[in-house]
Enzyme design. Sequence first.
Site, PDB file in Angstrom:
ATOM      1  N   HIS A 370       0.619  -1.170  -0.128  1.00 52.08           N
ATOM      2  CA  HIS A 370      -0.062  -0.053  -0.030  1.00 52.08           C
ATOM      3  C   HIS A 370       0.923   1.218  -0.119  1.00 52.08           C
ATOM      4  CE1 HIS A 370      -4.289  -1.581   0.391  1.00 52.08           C
ATOM      5  NE2 HIS A 370      -3.758  -2.141   1.281  1.00 52.08           N
ATOM      6  N   LYS A 567       0.510  14.309   1.120  1.00 53.44           N
ATOM      7  CA  LYS A 567      -0.896  14.774   0.559  1.00 53.44           C
ATOM      8  C   LYS A 567      -0.968  16.046   0.251  1.00 53.44           C
ATOM      9  CE  LYS A 567      -2.797  10.750   2.318  1.00 53.44           C
ATOM     10  NZ  LYS A 567      -3.411   9.706   1.482  1.00 53.44           N
ATOM     11  N   THR A 669      -8.624   6.702  -2.297  1.00 53.97           N
ATOM     12  CA  THR A 669      -9.933   6.295  -2.580  1.00 53.97           C
ATOM     13  C   THR A 669     -11.014   7.294  -2.578  1.00 53.97           C
ATOM     14  OG1 THR A 669     -10.162   5.324  -0.257  1.00 53.97           O
ATOM     15  CG2 THR A 669      -9.610   3.780  -2.226  1.00 53.97           C
TER      16      THR A 669
END
Length: 853
Positions: A370, A567, A669
């Site tokens: 991941h 992010k 997601t």
Amino acid sequence: MAANTSPVAATDNTRTSLARTPIRRAFLDHVFYTQAKLPGLANQNDLFQALAHTVRDRMVQRWISTGEKHLSTPARTVAYLSAEFLLGPHLGNNLLNLGIQDEVREAMRELGLDLDMLLAQEAEPGLGNGGLGRLAACFMDSLATLEIPAIGYGIRYEYGIFQQSIIDGMQVENTDTWLRNGNPWEIQRSDWAVEVKLGGHTEHYTDDRGHYRVRWVPGKSVMGVPFDSPILGYRVNTVNTLRLWRAEATEAFDFDVFNRGDYLGAVNRKVTSENLTKVLYPNDETYQGKALRLEQQYFFVACSLQDMLRILELHQMPVTCFHEQFAVQLNDTHPAIGIAELMRLLVDEHLVPWDTAWHVTRHAFAYTNHTLLPEALECWPLELFETILPRHLEIIYEINTRFLEEVRIRDYGHGDRAARLSLIDESGPRAVRMAHLACVGSHTINGVADLHAKLMREDVLRDFNAVWPEKFESITNGVTPRRWLALSNPRLARLMTDAIGDGWVTDLEQTRALEIHADDAGFRERWHAAHQANKADLAVLIRQQTGVVVDPASMFDVMVKRIHEYKRQHLAVLHIIALYHRIKSDPHAEIVPRTFLFAGKAAPGYHYAKLMIRFITSVADVINRDPQVRDRLKVAFLPNFNVGFGQRIYPAADLSEQISLAGKEASGTGNMKFAMNGALNIGTLDGANIELRDAIGAEQFFAFGLTAAEVAALRADGYRPAAYYARNPELRAVIDLVQQGFFSRGDPTLFEPIAGNLLQHDPYLLLADFDSYVTAQGQTSAAFLDQAAWQRMSILSVARSGYFSSDRAIREYCARIWHVKPVPVPLLRDAEQSATAQREWGRPRAMAPSDAA
């Protein structure tokens, strides 16, 4: 939504009927008999608990039916090992999957109760940190809906992910006491408790047949007690099991110590043992924190593998058939120690020869990677590992020796590769590489987006790809349309169902039929009205949570995710400051009114991420107080983001921010949830953004920034962020405002770690992407001005998002990795259940049918 389409015909049984009157009667029974309250004295939690038990009764019938079917028709079972399961509230999802939302709402209305208020009573189990745990929850939903036999294995954390408060602009962590009022969904299975060893030493000996053996003599042991929760599929009878383990002392109370007057010492063993499952992800900056985290990971894996062996025995299958009965999926590296543990169980406990045990192990396990961040690939200091798991270190040494010998023979002349492939890192302080163990001990290694899988092969795991290219797969993540659209966005769901039917709930590709409505002005108007109503609801929530008043007519520009440098939430803040600077420099500047909404948690020990939250809230404080801009710009940070808040936010977003540096996000997601709810995405070509843009069309995706290849080239040439600052006047003005202390009440030092880091290092290339990002944001503003065109793009985004259902992802896992097939479940009637019970009483080992689950 359409009426219940379950193949099961409802009866009038109070515990199993799906009709309104029996549901109302069952609810009152549970108020009286389960909560032991007269209806007039029951509080809101009593009423919620009674309703939850009413719904659980209807699920238990299906749960037992599932167990009976799986017991009588053995099929390969998926065992999904995950340190996180971020499930969200159960009640609403279970009502949806049973198809009884309307019946329950009406039954509650007849009693003068509001279903929405009862839904709001449920404490959310915070058993995950973010995308990893939420993916596991979506996968469990899809496994049940697709009727795939599956068990989810994890940890029953007493305290989940912390409750986040924002005080004086800073994140404050509070204890998440999600179990304070009990959990009506779980059933404790104390009779299936298992013992887990820790510490101690090993003894090597030769048995009476002359075979070399190893005995692990533990320093301590704890009991693992399973708590089972039913995971119901959508409008099917399949109910799979989520089995979470709680640690308990082998002997909770030392009576001799108590009698000697040491009252605290008498319960010390209980307290110490139960610390193992107290908290999700203890702070591992200290040695004690690292030790606890390793013990947690081993604990739940050891419990789970023993449980699988119990089920194997129930099916009367030898341990050497373990891989035929179970497809064990490692959700990232946290459960990778399971490879060494299964070898220990087979070789030491069941006396299986090494080669046979290794064949079983490698054919049982598969590994999902991941991350592309090397620091996120777990490594455990050798000394710590040996102290806690001495036998497992010996097994890992043996695996490593045999593996590296294969590598040296295979790669004759490439001696340096063996060191890079080794399960033991020798480049610094010696450590066990858990990702390497997962790669060696698994038959398949999969990435979670096409770009991620490509970079995984070429970079993070390139040496393993050179040895076993056939092991590598790419299966792009997905999210369940049940929770993230049918449940969370009922206005849009009803509109879609009216237009194309309700088949999209289990086959999201059917949303393609919406495309023909994109050019229908009347349909676009209804679409817009549904979205505006969602925005109005969210505006109320924002005001309640933050005190910030926002205009639902403004563009809702949303960034909700874990707070992390990669992010790049601070890139979004730089853009906000740029807009603010434009208005202050020219009050007549044309700026599309925007509401910027942030939410997410920073890890308690991640100080830079916590400073990023302070940065967001400080900029918000200045902008929201400035009368010159507050009708055009608003900024809010919604505290304590969780699944429940996500269900309110995703349906109300106009624009979704997916702006990580290309090559850093494995998948993501959130982009899928936003697209599924009609938001448009602005993002880099990173993770699943690439596939999302390709699926919905480039016109519906505002792409910007460097590609992964361009990032690599820029780094190779020597990245100098100060050069971007020097040649871009707007960027320079933004950074200067931060450095001057404009957003920190005149204190130039508060955000210097952010500004200074960007100018001197900028590890995630914010300054390199700033100009492209601002340009793309200008394009979003221009597009938003034409609402007819915007709504058309929104409809097309939903219509083309079918690929990103977790049902599609699970079908790919089933076909390409697990090799499992659906097992439809017929529903047992009461008489049949009684007959089954009679048969069970006659068995030598009294086992309930649900044992098979």
